[in-house]
Design a protein around this motif. Sequence first.
Motif, PDB file in Angstrom:
ATOM      1  N   UNK A 162      -5.167  -0.522  -1.083  1.00  0.00           N
ATOM      2  CA  UNK A 162      -5.899   0.652  -1.581  1.00  0.00           C
ATOM      3  C   UNK A 162      -5.137   1.945  -1.324  1.00  0.00           C
ATOM      4  N   UNK A 163      -5.486   2.966  -2.132  1.00  0.00           N
ATOM      5  CA  UNK A 163      -4.863   4.284  -1.976  1.00  0.00           C
ATOM      6  C   UNK A 163      -5.184   4.882  -0.609  1.00  0.00           C
ATOM      7  N   UNK A 164      -6.398   4.574  -0.084  1.00  0.00           N
ATOM      8  CA  UNK A 164      -6.788   5.136   1.210  1.00  0.00           C
ATOM      9  C   UNK A 164      -5.867   4.701   2.338  1.00  0.00           C
ATOM     10  N   UNK A 165      -5.164   3.585   2.140  1.00  0.00           N
ATOM     11  CA  UNK A 165      -4.242   3.103   3.166  1.00  0.00           C
ATOM     12  C   UNK A 165      -2.803   3.150   2.659  1.00  0.00           C
ATOM     13  N   UNK A 166      -2.528   4.162   1.768  1.00  0.00           N
ATOM     14  CA  UNK A 166      -1.173   4.381   1.251  1.00  0.00           C
ATOM     15  C   UNK A 166      -0.595   3.160   0.534  1.00  0.00           C
ATOM     16  N   UNK A 167      -1.468   2.413  -0.139  1.00  0.00           N
ATOM     17  CA  UNK A 167      -0.998   1.274  -0.926  1.00  0.00           C
ATOM     18  C   UNK A 167      -0.818  -0.004  -0.128  1.00  0.00           C
ATOM     19  N   UNK A 168      -1.131   0.007   1.149  1.00  0.00           N
ATOM     20  CA  UNK A 168      -1.005  -1.206   1.976  1.00  0.00           C
ATOM     21  C   UNK A 168      -2.383  -1.856   2.145  1.00  0.00           C
ATOM     22  N   UNK A 169      -2.433  -3.183   2.250  1.00  0.00           N
ATOM     23  CA  UNK A 169      -3.723  -3.830   2.505  1.00  0.00           C
ATOM     24  C   UNK A 169      -4.219  -3.464   3.899  1.00  0.00           C
ATOM     25  N   UNK A 170      -5.540  -3.397   4.027  1.00  0.00           N
ATOM     26  CA  UNK A 170      -6.087  -3.111   5.359  1.00  0.00           C
ATOM     27  C   UNK A 170      -5.787  -4.281   6.296  1.00  0.00           C
TER      28      UNK A 170
ATOM     29  N   UNK B  60       6.887   4.749  -5.538  1.00  0.00           N
ATOM     30  CA  UNK B  60       7.424   5.868  -4.751  1.00  0.00           C
ATOM     31  C   UNK B  60       6.391   6.409  -3.763  1.00  0.00           C
ATOM     32  N   UNK B  61       5.091   6.169  -4.047  1.00  0.00           N
ATOM     33  CA  UNK B  61       4.034   6.641  -3.158  1.00  0.00           C
ATOM     34  C   UNK B  61       3.388   5.497  -2.371  1.00  0.00           C
ATOM     35  N   UNK B  62       3.912   4.286  -2.573  1.00  0.00           N
ATOM     36  CA  UNK B  62       3.292   3.096  -2.002  1.00  0.00           C
ATOM     37  C   UNK B  62       4.059   2.666  -0.755  1.00  0.00           C
ATOM     38  N   UNK B  63       3.378   2.696   0.400  1.00  0.00           N
ATOM     39  CA  UNK B  63       4.019   2.288   1.651  1.00  0.00           C
ATOM     40  C   UNK B  63       4.274   0.787   1.681  1.00  0.00           C
ATOM     41  N   UNK B  64       3.575   0.041   0.837  1.00  0.00           N
ATOM     42  CA  UNK B  64       3.774  -1.409   0.727  1.00  0.00           C
ATOM     43  C   UNK B  64       3.914  -1.752  -0.755  1.00  0.00           C
ATOM     44  N   UNK B  65       5.075  -1.447  -1.383  1.00  0.00           N
ATOM     45  CA  UNK B  65       5.196  -1.565  -2.843  1.00  0.00           C
ATOM     46  C   UNK B  65       5.106  -2.978  -3.385  1.00  0.00           C
ATOM     47  N   UNK B  66       5.290  -3.989  -2.553  1.00  0.00           N
ATOM     48  CA  UNK B  66       5.249  -5.369  -3.058  1.00  0.00           C
ATOM     49  C   UNK B  66       3.950  -6.087  -2.705  1.00  0.00           C
ATOM     50  N   UNK B  67       3.037  -5.414  -1.998  1.00  0.00           N
ATOM     51  CA  UNK B  67       1.757  -6.007  -1.614  1.00  0.00           C
ATOM     52  C   UNK B  67       0.660  -5.044  -2.015  1.00  0.00           C
ATOM     53  N   UNK B  68      -0.327  -5.518  -2.776  1.00  0.00           N
ATOM     54  CA  UNK B  68      -1.395  -4.651  -3.257  1.00  0.00           C
ATOM     55  C   UNK B  68      -2.234  -4.129  -2.105  1.00  0.00           C
TER      56      UNK B  68
ATOM     57  N   UNK C  64       7.491   2.738 -11.381  1.00  0.00           N
ATOM     58  CA  UNK C  64       6.959   1.370 -11.375  1.00  0.00           C
ATOM     59  C   UNK C  64       5.849   1.186 -10.350  1.00  0.00           C
ATOM     60  N   UNK C  65       5.009   0.178 -10.599  1.00  0.00           N
ATOM     61  CA  UNK C  65       3.959  -0.228  -9.657  1.00  0.00           C
ATOM     62  C   UNK C  65       4.095  -1.735  -9.502  1.00  0.00           C
ATOM     63  N   UNK C  66       5.024  -2.134  -8.643  1.00  0.00           N
ATOM     64  CA  UNK C  66       5.400  -3.544  -8.519  1.00  0.00           C
ATOM     65  C   UNK C  66       4.222  -4.439  -8.175  1.00  0.00           C
ATOM     66  N   UNK C  67       3.355  -3.997  -7.261  1.00  0.00           N
ATOM     67  CA  UNK C  67       2.254  -4.855  -6.823  1.00  0.00           C
ATOM     68  C   UNK C  67       0.995  -4.676  -7.659  1.00  0.00           C
ATOM     69  N   UNK C  68       1.034  -3.768  -8.658  1.00  0.00           N
ATOM     70  CA  UNK C  68      -0.093  -3.607  -9.560  1.00  0.00           C
ATOM     71  C   UNK C  68      -1.364  -3.086  -8.920  1.00  0.00           C
ATOM     72  N   UNK C  69      -1.231  -2.331  -7.839  1.00  0.00           N
ATOM     73  CA  UNK C  69      -2.427  -1.823  -7.162  1.00  0.00           C
ATOM     74  C   UNK C  69      -2.817  -0.421  -7.606  1.00  0.00           C
ATOM     75  N   UNK C  70      -2.135   0.089  -8.656  1.00  0.00           N
ATOM     76  CA  UNK C  70      -2.463   1.416  -9.163  1.00  0.00           C
ATOM     77  C   UNK C  70      -1.788   2.541  -8.419  1.00  0.00           C
TER      78      UNK C  70
END
Length: 472
Positions: free
Chosen positions: A292-300, A282-290, A272-278
């Motif tokens: 970028x990939x450069x910051x492991x899925x967390x907003x800057x 499982x690879x998203x350090x912030x799965x509920x907040x969109x 799943x991609x809960x926050x829809x950030x692509x």
Amino acid sequence: MKNLKLGISALALTVASTVFAQTTTNPWLIGVGAHAENHVAAGGKVGDVFSTAFGGKDMGELYSINNFTITPPLSKLTVARNLMKGLVIDWQTTVGNVDNKKLGMGKEFMLMTGLGLQWKANMLWNEESWFDPYVRVGANYLRHDYSGVAAAINADGENIGANHFTLATGIGSNFWITKSFGVGVQGDYVSTPTDKSTAANFWQAGASLLFRFGQRDRDKDGILDKDDLCPDTPGLPEFQGCPDTDGDGIPDKDDQCPEVAGPVENQGCPWPDTDGDGIVDKDDACPTVAGPAENNGCPWPDTDGDGILDKDDACPTVPGLAQYNGCPKPKTQTAIEVEGELKNIYFDFNKATIKAESASRLDAASTIIKNDGGNYLLEGQTDKKGSEAYNLDLSRRRAAAVVAALDARGVDASALKSIGVGEAKAVISESASDAERQQDRKVVVRAIEDATEWSTYQKSDVPVKAPAKKRK
């Protein structure tokens, strides 16, 4: 003739049963052929069969074709089913008009039918081999009428009659010409242990055309039902006949999301991609907040809240401006802006009194200093007209007057100091016009960031001690 019709009816019933039986999913065999009986070679008791058959003078009787009664084709039917590797259950039926030359009895209708077990020898090397030998034991019902035959008497002196229970033991072999067609031969010794007589015992030989079938493929996927884990749904050989609808390499029966491709690690479902950030959770350090990939899925982050993301902010912990890469405006820049305002500060002639029309400039300069903070040194300068001592005093007083005016407008007085240098930094000749000398009459502002240097200046005077220069 009546008995022959009865036998044909029994054979037809057997064939009908076979047609029904072949609808099962296991491999089946059907054989049709002929048989022959030899009562002469049967000898006496069951236990004496082999000694009689192979004991010398009777040897010729066993193999003499004249001692066999041979029935026409289609007088023997075999139906068999594999129970497991090497073990087969069969139902064999033989029918025809058979004599008993041992007793001198003419041909009478005979029907023998019953179940048997075959133990396959080729399980030791290859059960698909063309050479298919076996050992067989069977139990049968035998209809062969000995009523009225004087020699057919049991141990109690009674005639053995027409209905008999028999045991058949023998060997045989199938020879497969193709995978589904072959020929078979079989030899049995048939005994009637319940008759208390050996009169009806005989050797039987048979030959048949064999047809092997019954391995069904209900879903038509090319995988036989016996090997198909999903026999009613078309599938793939690599999944033992089960389908993989979404093509993710996981058979549908084990796939939690059979319509959507997904990895084995997630039971066939897409991550799943809960926050829809692509970036999958499982690879998203912030799965509920969109993010970028450069910051492991967390907003800057924007630590200092100045609207400039930390990744682009040269001063991420101090609020700043975009034109300065997120850092506060440099004090030197502030000093330049303040100086630009103070260049238009006018004084009464030969005095340190600020003219009223300079008020707006002082207001602007005070606003800049209050917004940006820091410590500022105001340096008064004059042109070369007049004596050096006078000009030095005048420059000091004018610089101090500006400090006082800024202080009055709310600038922190402790952040302001002033000095005068008189005509020491004048560049225009004394003989030049008044308008030309105007550029030497000014208050120069400099931001002082070094605390040690700042401490060398009095509030409104010359330096107590000039700051030491660093060696280059």
